[in-house]
Write an enzyme that holds these catalytic residues in place. Sequence first.
Site, PDB file in Angstrom:
ATOM      1  N   SER A 217     -28.488  -4.955  -4.104  1.00 25.38           N
ATOM      2  CA  SER A 217     -27.441  -4.646  -5.091  1.00 25.38           C
ATOM      3  C   SER A 217     -26.975  -3.188  -5.002  1.00 25.38           C
ATOM      4  O   SER A 217     -27.771  -2.273  -4.782  1.00 25.38           O
ATOM      5  CB  SER A 217     -27.976  -4.907  -6.497  1.00 25.38           C
ATOM      6  OG  SER A 217     -27.060  -4.403  -7.429  1.00 25.38           O
ATOM      7  N   SER A 219     -25.589  -1.834  -7.602  1.00 23.17           N
ATOM      8  CA  SER A 219     -25.562  -1.338  -8.989  1.00 23.17           C
ATOM      9  C   SER A 219     -26.424  -0.088  -9.189  1.00 23.17           C
ATOM     10  O   SER A 219     -25.988   0.839  -9.887  1.00 23.17           O
ATOM     11  CB  SER A 219     -26.000  -2.439  -9.954  1.00 23.17           C
ATOM     12  OG  SER A 219     -25.065  -3.481  -9.930  1.00 23.17           O
ATOM     13  N   THR A 262     -28.517 -10.583 -12.254  1.00 28.10           N
ATOM     14  CA  THR A 262     -27.849 -11.271 -11.150  1.00 28.10           C
ATOM     15  C   THR A 262     -28.613 -12.535 -10.768  1.00 28.10           C
ATOM     16  O   THR A 262     -29.560 -12.935 -11.467  1.00 28.10           O
ATOM     17  CB  THR A 262     -27.629 -10.288  -9.964  1.00 28.10           C
ATOM     18  OG1 THR A 262     -26.848 -10.941  -8.981  1.00 28.10           O
ATOM     19  CG2 THR A 262     -28.940  -9.834  -9.335  1.00 28.10           C
ATOM     20  N   LYS A 266     -29.014 -15.497 -14.308  1.00 29.72           N
ATOM     21  CA  LYS A 266     -27.928 -15.367 -15.286  1.00 29.72           C
ATOM     22  C   LYS A 266     -27.969 -16.445 -16.374  1.00 29.72           C
ATOM     23  O   LYS A 266     -27.572 -16.188 -17.512  1.00 29.72           O
ATOM     24  CB  LYS A 266     -26.572 -15.400 -14.573  1.00 29.72           C
ATOM     25  CG  LYS A 266     -26.275 -14.115 -13.814  1.00 29.72           C
ATOM     26  CD  LYS A 266     -24.890 -14.133 -13.231  1.00 29.72           C
ATOM     27  CE  LYS A 266     -24.617 -12.858 -12.445  1.00 29.72           C
ATOM     28  NZ  LYS A 266     -23.284 -12.815 -11.857  1.00 29.72           N
ATOM     29  N   ASP A 302     -18.615 -10.405 -16.028  1.00 27.54           N
ATOM     30  CA  ASP A 302     -18.035 -10.919 -14.775  1.00 27.54           C
ATOM     31  C   ASP A 302     -16.621 -11.457 -14.997  1.00 27.54           C
ATOM     32  O   ASP A 302     -15.708 -11.182 -14.227  1.00 27.54           O
ATOM     33  CB  ASP A 302     -18.911 -12.048 -14.203  1.00 27.54           C
ATOM     34  CG  ASP A 302     -20.159 -11.518 -13.518  1.00 27.54           C
ATOM     35  OD1 ASP A 302     -20.169 -10.332 -13.123  1.00 27.54           O
ATOM     36  OD2 ASP A 302     -21.126 -12.292 -13.372  1.00 27.54           O
ATOM     37  N   GLY A 324     -20.553 -22.573  -9.024  1.00 34.20           N
ATOM     38  CA  GLY A 324     -21.755 -21.924  -9.550  1.00 34.20           C
ATOM     39  C   GLY A 324     -21.395 -20.950 -10.673  1.00 34.20           C
ATOM     40  O   GLY A 324     -20.366 -21.103 -11.348  1.00 34.20           O
ATOM     41  N   GLY A 325     -22.258 -19.930 -10.845  1.00 32.02           N
ATOM     42  CA  GLY A 325     -22.085 -18.975 -11.938  1.00 32.02           C
ATOM     43  C   GLY A 325     -20.790 -18.184 -11.850  1.00 32.02           C
ATOM     44  O   GLY A 325     -20.068 -18.038 -12.846  1.00 32.02           O
ATOM     45  N   ARG A 346     -18.300 -28.271  -2.528  1.00 35.09           N
ATOM     46  CA  ARG A 346     -18.882 -29.213  -1.556  1.00 35.09           C
ATOM     47  C   ARG A 346     -19.748 -30.256  -2.263  1.00 35.09           C
ATOM     48  O   ARG A 346     -19.805 -31.406  -1.857  1.00 35.09           O
ATOM     49  CB  ARG A 346     -19.679 -28.469  -0.471  1.00 35.09           C
ATOM     50  CG  ARG A 346     -20.864 -27.719  -1.020  1.00 35.09           C
ATOM     51  CD  ARG A 346     -21.688 -27.042   0.057  1.00 35.09           C
ATOM     52  NE  ARG A 346     -22.841 -26.417  -0.586  1.00 35.09           N
ATOM     53  CZ  ARG A 346     -23.715 -25.651   0.004  1.00 35.09           C
ATOM     54  NH1 ARG A 346     -23.589 -25.380   1.287  1.00 35.09           N
ATOM     55  NH2 ARG A 346     -24.722 -25.136  -0.654  1.00 35.09           N
ATOM     56  N   TYR A 408     -17.947  -9.477  -1.735  1.00 37.05           N
ATOM     57  CA  TYR A 408     -17.502  -8.088  -1.512  1.00 37.05           C
ATOM     58  C   TYR A 408     -18.253  -7.363  -0.401  1.00 37.05           C
ATOM     59  O   TYR A 408     -18.090  -6.152  -0.226  1.00 37.05           O
ATOM     60  CB  TYR A 408     -17.501  -7.278  -2.811  1.00 37.05           C
ATOM     61  CG  TYR A 408     -18.821  -7.101  -3.482  1.00 37.05           C
ATOM     62  CD1 TYR A 408     -19.623  -6.003  -3.214  1.00 37.05           C
ATOM     63  CD2 TYR A 408     -19.265  -8.028  -4.417  1.00 37.05           C
ATOM     64  CE1 TYR A 408     -20.837  -5.837  -3.842  1.00 37.05           C
ATOM     65  CE2 TYR A 408     -20.479  -7.873  -5.050  1.00 37.05           C
ATOM     66  CZ  TYR A 408     -21.255  -6.779  -4.761  1.00 37.05           C
ATOM     67  OH  TYR A 408     -22.461  -6.621  -5.392  1.00 37.05           O
TER      68      TYR A 408
HETATM   69  P1  NAP Z   1     -24.138 -19.702  -7.098  1.00 35.85           P
HETATM   70  O1  NAP Z   1     -24.291 -19.891  -8.575  1.00 35.85           O
HETATM   71  O2  NAP Z   1     -25.309 -19.899  -6.201  1.00 35.85           O
HETATM   72  O3  NAP Z   1     -22.973 -20.718  -6.612  1.00 35.85           O
HETATM   73  C1  NAP Z   1     -22.611 -20.807  -5.269  1.00 35.85           C
HETATM   74  C2  NAP Z   1     -21.498 -21.818  -5.104  1.00 35.85           C
HETATM   75  O4  NAP Z   1     -21.056 -21.740  -3.755  1.00 35.85           O
HETATM   76  C3  NAP Z   1     -21.926 -23.265  -5.341  1.00 35.85           C
HETATM   77  O5  NAP Z   1     -20.850 -23.956  -5.868  1.00 35.85           O
HETATM   78  C4  NAP Z   1     -22.262 -23.733  -3.934  1.00 35.85           C
HETATM   79  O6  NAP Z   1     -22.034 -25.126  -3.731  1.00 35.85           O
HETATM   80  C5  NAP Z   1     -21.220 -23.010  -3.114  1.00 35.85           C
HETATM   81  N1  NAP Z   1     -21.696 -22.795  -1.752  1.00 35.85           N
HETATM   82  C6  NAP Z   1     -22.832 -22.150  -1.376  1.00 35.85           C
HETATM   83  N2  NAP Z   1     -22.904 -22.124  -0.038  1.00 35.85           N
HETATM   84  C7  NAP Z   1     -21.814 -22.765   0.439  1.00 35.85           C
HETATM   85  C8  NAP Z   1     -21.342 -23.072   1.742  1.00 35.85           C
HETATM   86  N3  NAP Z   1     -22.000 -22.695   2.836  1.00 35.85           N
HETATM   87  N4  NAP Z   1     -20.188 -23.755   1.853  1.00 35.85           N
HETATM   88  C9  NAP Z   1     -19.495 -24.135   0.765  1.00 35.85           C
HETATM   89  N5  NAP Z   1     -19.901 -23.888  -0.504  1.00 35.85           N
HETATM   90  C10 NAP Z   1     -21.038 -23.202  -0.645  1.00 35.85           C
HETATM   91  O7  NAP Z   1     -23.576 -18.275  -6.735  1.00 35.85           O
HETATM   92  P2  NAP Z   1     -22.583 -17.378  -7.646  1.00 35.85           P
HETATM   93  O8  NAP Z   1     -23.342 -16.498  -8.541  1.00 35.85           O
HETATM   94  O9  NAP Z   1     -21.564 -18.282  -8.234  1.00 35.85           O
HETATM   95  O10 NAP Z   1     -21.923 -16.426  -6.542  1.00 35.85           O
HETATM   96  C11 NAP Z   1     -20.947 -16.914  -5.633  1.00 35.85           C
HETATM   97  C12 NAP Z   1     -20.340 -15.755  -4.872  1.00 35.85           C
HETATM   98  O11 NAP Z   1     -19.667 -14.866  -5.758  1.00 35.85           O
HETATM   99  C13 NAP Z   1     -21.373 -14.930  -4.126  1.00 35.85           C
HETATM  100  O12 NAP Z   1     -20.940 -14.748  -2.804  1.00 35.85           O
HETATM  101  C14 NAP Z   1     -21.388 -13.610  -4.812  1.00 35.85           C
HETATM  102  O13 NAP Z   1     -21.549 -12.538  -3.903  1.00 35.85           O
HETATM  103  C15 NAP Z   1     -20.007 -13.531  -5.432  1.00 35.85           C
HETATM  104  N6  NAP Z   1     -20.044 -12.694  -6.653  1.00 35.85           N
HETATM  105  C16 NAP Z   1     -19.308 -11.564  -6.629  1.00 35.85           C
HETATM  106  C17 NAP Z   1     -19.303 -10.739  -7.734  1.00 35.85           C
HETATM  107  C18 NAP Z   1     -18.474  -9.499  -7.724  1.00 35.85           C
HETATM  108  O14 NAP Z   1     -18.668  -8.621  -8.569  1.00 35.85           O
HETATM  109  N7  NAP Z   1     -17.514  -9.380  -6.837  1.00 35.85           N
HETATM  110  C19 NAP Z   1     -20.052 -11.078  -8.865  1.00 35.85           C
HETATM  111  C20 NAP Z   1     -20.787 -12.251  -8.854  1.00 35.85           C
HETATM  112  C21 NAP Z   1     -20.764 -13.052  -7.717  1.00 35.85           C
HETATM  113  P3  NAP Z   1     -23.123 -26.249  -4.110  1.00 35.85           P
HETATM  114  O15 NAP Z   1     -22.925 -26.531  -5.563  1.00 35.85           O
HETATM  115  O16 NAP Z   1     -22.714 -27.380  -3.248  1.00 35.85           O
HETATM  116  O17 NAP Z   1     -24.447 -25.673  -3.776  1.00 35.85           O
END
Ligand code: NAP
Length: 459
Positions: A217, A219, A262, A266, A302, A324-325, A346, A408
Site C-alpha cells: 500500500s 497509504s 483494505t 472491508k 472509496d 467486488g468491493g 465473470r 492504479y
Molecule cells: P474484490 O472485492 O476482490 O473484487 C474483484 C472483482 O474482480 C470480482 O468481481 C472478481 O470476479 C473480478 N476479477 C478478479 N480477477 C479477475 C480476472 N482475472 N478477470 C475478470 N474478473 C476478475 O476486489 P476490489 O476490492 O473490488 O478491487 C478491485 C480492483 O479495484 C483492484 O484492482 C484494486 O486495485 C482496485 N481498487 C482501486 C482503488 C483506488 O483507490 N484506485 C481502491 C480500491 C480498489 P469474481 O467475482 O468472478 O471473482
Amino acid sequence: MRIVLCGFRGTGKTECGILLSRLISLPFFDTDALIEEQAGKTIHEIFSGEGEEIFRDYERQVIATLPGTGCIIGTGGGAVIDPRNVEALRRGSTMILLEAEPAAIEQRIRDTTRPPLTTLPLRDEIRLLLKERKPFYTRAADFCIDTTTRSPNEVCLAILRILAEGTASPGAGARAVRFLEASGIPENEIRAFEQAAVGGDPKTRLFAIAGNPSVHSRSPALFSRLFAHYGLNCHYTRLQAPDIVPILRLCHDLDFRALSVTIPFKSSIMEHLSGIEPDAGEIGAVNTVVWCGGRSYGSNTDWIGIRDALTDARGSKAVVLGAGGAAAAAVYALKALSMEITVLNRTVSTAEDLAGRFGCESGPPEAFDRADPDIVINATPVGMEPDTHSPLKKSQLKPSMTVFDLVYTPAETPLLRLARTAGCRVIPGTEMFVRQAATQFRHFTGISAPLDLVRSMMP
Ligand code: NAP
C-alpha cells in the site's frame, strides 16, 4: 507544547483550561474571550448585531494568530467545524475533546448569557447541535475525555495523565512490535513504529492501513507526508494478518486513532465497529475507521473518490466491470450521479447480487457491447502489475466513452492505453486514490487537504 481543548459549550473547556494553566504554568487563551476583546463587544452583541457569520470571521482571525507553542487554548463550541480553524489549531498541538451528556450540558449552561444558535428550546438545541457537530469533534480530536461525572480537577488530572503517559495499555507497544515483526512488515518500518509506540512521545497518535497484504500500500508514505506537512504528531504504519480480530485487538490496546482498511477486511470489519455511516452500510464496505472516546466509527471514502473523479463525465449509461468491493463503491457513486448502470462480472451470480441490491442490470463480460455505455469503470484487478491484460478490446471502445480504470499500478494500465488510442476520455485509478485519501485524511484529522497537495505527495 500546545494543548487545545475543544468540544461543545458546557463541557468545561474554560474552567479546565484555567485550572490546567495554573497546574502547568502555561498561559490560557479562551478564543471567545479574545473575540470579545478584539471586537470590543460581547459575543451576544456580535451575534445579535452582526450575525453568526461575522462571529465566525472574528473566530477564524483569532485562531490564526494564537501562539504556536507554550500555551493552552480553549475553543468555542463551533470552531472545529471550519477545517481552516482545525488546520491552524492542530499544528504542533495535542487536541483534547471534552464531551458530556446532553443533560449535563443543559444543566451547566442553562443560566449563562451565551446566545442561542437556533430558535429551538435549549434542550432540543443541544441535542441537535451535538448530533450535527459530533463528526467534526471526532475528526479534530487526538484524545477524548467525558466530563459528565468528572469535576474540573479530575478532568485536569486525566489530561495530565494523557500528556505524561498517553492512553496505551501497559506493554501494548512491545506486543505490537512483535506482531509487526511476525507479519513481514519491512524492518525500517517496524523500527519507526517502535520509536513511535514504545518509549517515544506518549502523545503521538497511531494510524495504520489494515489489510492482507498491506505491504504494497502507498497509504503509509502518503499519510506520513501529509502529517508532516500539517505539523501533526502522528505515526502511520501497516498492519497485516489473515484475520481482522488480532489487528483490532492491537489497535484497542494501543489506543489507535484511526485505520485505513483494505482487502480483505472491508466487509468483515463492519461487525466489530460501534457505528457505521449509512453510505458504508449500503455499500457493505468500510475503508475508514476512526476511534474517539472508546467508540469506533466506520465510513467509506472509496465511493466519494469515484464520484468526484466522474463529475465532468458525459452521458447517462455506465458499465461496471467486476462485482467486488470496489465495484459496489462504483455502483453507489454512479447511483449518486443518477446513471443507468450495468454490472458485468465473470461470475454472473455475483454481478446479479450486486445489481439486485441497487436496482441495476447485470450480465457476463460478453454483454459489454450490448450495454453500449458512455462510462466504463474497471473494478477488477485485470491490468494490475504484473498482469498486462486489458479487460476490453480496442474494438469495444468508442471516442465518446469515458474510461475509468480503478487499478492504479501501473499509472497507465493496458486498458487506459487502449482507451487513449481509441480517443476515449480516460481517468486513471490514482484519481480515485487521491480523492478517497483526501476525504480519509479529513476523517482522520478534520483538515481539508487540497487535492493538488495530496496528488503532489503521492509516492
Ligand atoms: P474484490 O472485492 O476482490 O473484487 C474483484 C472483482 O474482480 C470480482 O468481481 C472478481 O470476479 C473480478 N476479477 C478478479 N480477477 C479477475 C480476472 N482475472 N478477470 C475478470 N474478473 C476478475 O476486489 P476490489 O476490492 O473490488 O478491487 C478491485 C480492483 O479495484 C483492484 O484492482 C484494486 O486495485 C482496485 N481498487 C482501486 C482503488 C483506488 O483507490 N484506485 C481502491 C480500491 C480498489 P469474481 O467475482 O468472478 O471473482
